[in-house]
Design an enzyme around this catalytic site. Structure first.
Site, PDB file in Angstrom:
ATOM      1  CG  HIS A   1      -5.779  -0.786   2.495  1.00 27.08           C
ATOM      2  ND1 HIS A   1      -4.404  -0.695   2.498  1.00 27.08           N
ATOM      3  CD2 HIS A   1      -6.227   0.379   3.043  1.00 27.08           C
ATOM      4  CE1 HIS A   1      -4.037   0.455   3.027  1.00 27.08           C
ATOM      5  NE2 HIS A   1      -5.123   1.122   3.376  1.00 27.08           N
TER       6      HIS A   1
ATOM      7  CE  LYS B   1      -8.869  -7.519   9.685  1.00 26.76           C
ATOM      8  NZ  LYS B   1      -7.569  -8.198   9.515  1.00 26.76           N
TER       9      LYS B   1
ATOM     10  CG  HIS C   1      -3.974  -0.341  -2.145  1.00 25.54           C
ATOM     11  ND1 HIS C   1      -2.953  -1.175  -2.536  1.00 25.54           N
ATOM     12  CD2 HIS C   1      -4.124  -0.529  -0.805  1.00 25.54           C
ATOM     13  CE1 HIS C   1      -2.494  -1.831  -1.484  1.00 25.54           C
ATOM     14  NE2 HIS C   1      -3.183  -1.464  -0.421  1.00 25.54           N
TER      15      HIS C   1
ATOM     16  CG  ASP D   1      -2.220  -5.526  -1.783  1.00 25.30           C
ATOM     17  OD1 ASP D   1      -3.360  -5.482  -1.311  1.00 25.30           O
ATOM     18  OD2 ASP D   1      -1.211  -5.132  -1.183  1.00 25.30           O
TER      19      ASP D   1
ATOM     20  NE  ARG E   1       2.622  -8.956   5.315  1.00 22.30           N
ATOM     21  CZ  ARG E   1       1.320  -8.785   5.121  1.00 22.30           C
ATOM     22  NH1 ARG E   1       0.466  -9.634   5.682  1.00 22.30           N
ATOM     23  NH2 ARG E   1       0.869  -7.783   4.387  1.00 22.30           N
TER      24      ARG E   1
ATOM     25  CB  CYS F   1      -1.022  -0.009   1.135  1.00 24.05           C
ATOM     26  SG  CYS F   1      -0.428  -0.621   2.710  1.00 24.05           S
TER      27      CYS F   1
ATOM     28  CD  GLN G   1      -0.468  -8.891   0.785  1.00 20.78           C
ATOM     29  OE1 GLN G   1      -0.151  -7.741   0.507  1.00 20.78           O
ATOM     30  NE2 GLN G   1      -1.017  -9.207   1.936  1.00 20.78           N
TER      31      GLN G   1
END
Length: 661
Positions: free
Chosen positions: A534, A488, A406, A404, A384, A355, A402
């Site tokens: 997100h 979320k 946005h 991912d 991670r 992000c 991911q």
């Protein structure tokens, strides 16, 4: 004439008059087996609790989530008593209930063996049969230290009392934080009332050990005290406990099925992926067949995102640490990031999330309201630092990709965007074969880990709730479970054997745009801050791969199968015929092989079945003469003499329709 003092309580929604000194068990008429505890004023209490004037009393049944947790907590105490009966030098850690069972940690000289577990379980059954009574008493810190002088870990918990750390330290098992008091539970002999064992615990517990109808010890392993590698490693014994032997048998059968579906075993058997020691824990490599499945998953997702108006971006794997100072992640997420590396005199970090980099893409030039909503998407690799004890196959890794996205939009667009986004997410998950969902709404609590104003959080939470309600799915609250920057929604999916997996997440964020000074020019010419949403649809490619592999027990639907069809000749003379069929299928995009090995036909069929290939195309003299094949399906059914054109069309149709056979 003396009268017994009376109290007024609320039971079953109506006011009742009971004698002073009445216990919760008495007012509920509880037998101690079906109803094992009480909820009094919203707090869980033992049945022996004496009710007070004005209190609301509700029953807690053993088959309810709270009842199971209480019964499992009591089973953990029985486990600890049994261990100290057999291993008097064992020192106690903590023993909370967990999902589907319980555990207890012990400091012992040697790890427990399978034979030890059998002995411990036998002793537990003896304790249960004795019907020992759980009895709660409040103690002072000084008395608790004196009574538990030989238990160093309990003394540590007593020292943490009042420091706001006890719940984290002991998973909530040990000190009764809310009441500001310490409690010890005694296990008393059913007949004489003599003390048999005791433990520091906030409770509640079932009335007696007999109210643990079914339990089984599962395994043992190492666990660091309070979850820190800096602390001593204890030995943890895991068990399961249920309200009936029938429910336990159901659960154990589920575990057997889950073991058969374990994606780590299937990954090796089907030659899909591995975790080489030379690379490191939690870092997977995908083999050719696994690479095919992964590519197909990504390609389909990419196409659907393009159709939905997403724009694809790409960002690097490392960045200066200052980026995560701006985003706030270094302050709130640093423990989950890999240590920094020094480059050109500054700290660089492996990217733990995408992000902040997407914010830089948004900020690279001026933006107009006409561009919004702007939907940026990336298959972004992130890293991670998961602790070694929680790394688990593909479902908990240290390196992942991911899917991912946005989305940047105006506040006016936010609710419609969330509704459309949730629909998009659920539809795409259904395309991969998952169709049972519920939603979880994670919000902030009073913790200081959350940033931003309460007003922004309230608006973001309300928008997510409206979108969730519009989906028609069950919505479960998760107070305190939000990310540090915003609330979320998590999509919880049930697989083929009823297990729940957390998959997609959708988060509303007013804080990142503010921290990165993101703006757009509104219709009236003013500069406004966008809302940032997100969204990770799979969560990660790796984890979703593992979930699907277990959901399908390795038998992926034809469109996802690494090999969709295999030609199996009866003899070498039939190979050219099947090569001709394979060429036709490849022209239509089907992944097909011909097994021309020296193995006998029956072994080739067994090999294809083990590899869970959807379609086997057999050919002998009759098939060659008739320009046909014999179809053998993965479920063992067979259809002979199918013309090649029909065979090709059937396979192509199944692949394109994304159906399971």
């Amino acid at each position: 004439m003396s009268t017994v003092p009376e109290l007024r309580i609320t039971l079953d929604g109506s006011e009742r008059v009971v004698a002073a000194g009445s216990t919760a068990g008495q007012v509920l008429g509880a037998d101690g087996r079906t109803v094992v505890a009480a909820r009094v004023g919203g707090e869980l209490r033992d049945l022996a609790y004496e009710v007070r004037d004005g209190e609301v009393v509700e029953p807690v049944e053993i088959g309810s989530p709270e009842g199971r947790a209480i019964m499992r907590h009591s089973a953990a105490h029985v486990l600890a008593q049994a261990v100290q009966d057999l291993f008097p030098d064992a020192r106690l850690g903590i023993g909370p209930p967990v999902e589907n069972g319980f555990y207890y940690d012990f400091d012992v000289a040697e790890p427990f063996t399978p034979d030890d577990l059998k002995r411990i379980e036998k002793r537990m059954r003896e304790i249960v049969k004795q019907g020992q009574r759980f009895s709660r008493r409040v103690v002072s810190d000084e008395d608790a230290r004196e009574e538990l002088a030989s238990e160093p870990y309990k003394l540590e918990l007593i020292g943490l009392k009042g420091g706001g750390q006890v719940e984290d330290a002991a998973d909530g098992a040990g000190v009764e934080v809310g009441a500001g008091e310490l409690t010890i539970y005694d296990n008393l002999d059913a007949k004489s009332g003599d003390l048999r064992w005791k433990d520091l615990c906030r409770g509640p517990h079932v009335p007696t050990t007999r109210v643990i109808p079914a339990f089984k010890l599962m395994r043992s392993g190492g666990a660091y005290w309070r979850g820190s590698e800096k602390n001593p490693q204890l030995q943890r014994i895991y068990g399961t406990a249920w309200e009936s032997r029938e429910r336990q048998d159901e659960y154990l059968k589920l575990l057997e099925e889950a073991e058969k579906r374990d994606h780590r075993r299937l990954g090796a058997e089907l030659d899909l992926f591995s975790f080489p020691n030379e690379i490191g824990s939690g870092l997977a490599v995908f083999h050719p067949k696994g690479g095919v499945v992964r590519r197909v998953m990504e390609d389909y997702s990419r196409r659907r995102h393009e159709e939905a108006g997403y724009e694809f971006v790409n960002t690097p794997h490392i960045t200066k640490g200052t980026l995560y100072e701006v985003s706030g992640h270094l302050g709130w997420y640093k423990d989950d990031m890999f240590p920094p590396m020094e480059v050109d005199g500054g700290d660089y970090y492996l990217k733990p999330m995408n992000c902040p980099m997407h914010n830089l893409i948004y900020r690279a030039r001026g933006r107009s309201y006409r561009e919004l909503p702007l939907r940026l998407f990336e298959f972004g690799s992130v890293y991670r630092f998961e602790k070694s004890g929680v790394v688990h196959g593909l479902t908990r890794v240290r390196g992942m990709t991911q899917d991912d996205a946005h989305i940047y939009c105006t506040r006016e667009q936010m609710i419609d965007e969330l509704k459309g986004l949730l629909t998009f997410v659920l539809d795409l998950l259904r395309d991969y074969g998952l169709d049972q969902f519920y939603l979880e709404l994670s919000t902030r609590d009073d913790s200081d880990k959350f940033i931003g104003s309460h007003e922004d959080w309230a608006e973001a939470t309300a928008a997510l709730k409206e979108a969730a309600d519009a989906s028609g799915l069950e919505l479960v609250d998760d107070p305190g479970g939000a990310a540090f920057y915003g609330p979320k929604i998590s999509v919880q999916a049930r697989d083929a054997i009823g297990r729940t997996w957390q998959l997609s997440t959708i988060q509303v964020d007013f804080n990142q745009p503010r921290r990165f000074e993101l703006e757009y020019q509104a219709a009236d010419g003013s500069r406004q801050q966008p809302v940032m949403i997100h969204r990770a649809l799979f969560g990660s490619i790796e984890r979703f791969f593992g979930v699907l592999l277990e959901h399908y027990a390795g038998a992926m639907p034809p469109w996802l199968a690494p090999v969709q069809a295999v030609g199996i000749p009866i003899g070498d003379a039939h190979v050219p015929h099947l090569e001709k069929v394979a060429a036709r299928l490849r022209e239509r995009g089907v992944r097909v092989e011909v097994d021309s090995s020296a193995d006998r036909m029956q072994k080739k069929i067994r090999n294809a079945q083990k590899q869970k290939i959807p379609y086997m195309l057999l050919a002998g003299d009759d098939d060659v003469a008739r320009d046909a094949v014999s179809f053998r399906y993965r479920n063992g059914e067979q259809k002979n003499g199918v013309p090649i054109d029909e065979a090709v069309e059937e396979i192509v149709k199944a692949v394109e329709a994304r159906i399971q056979i």
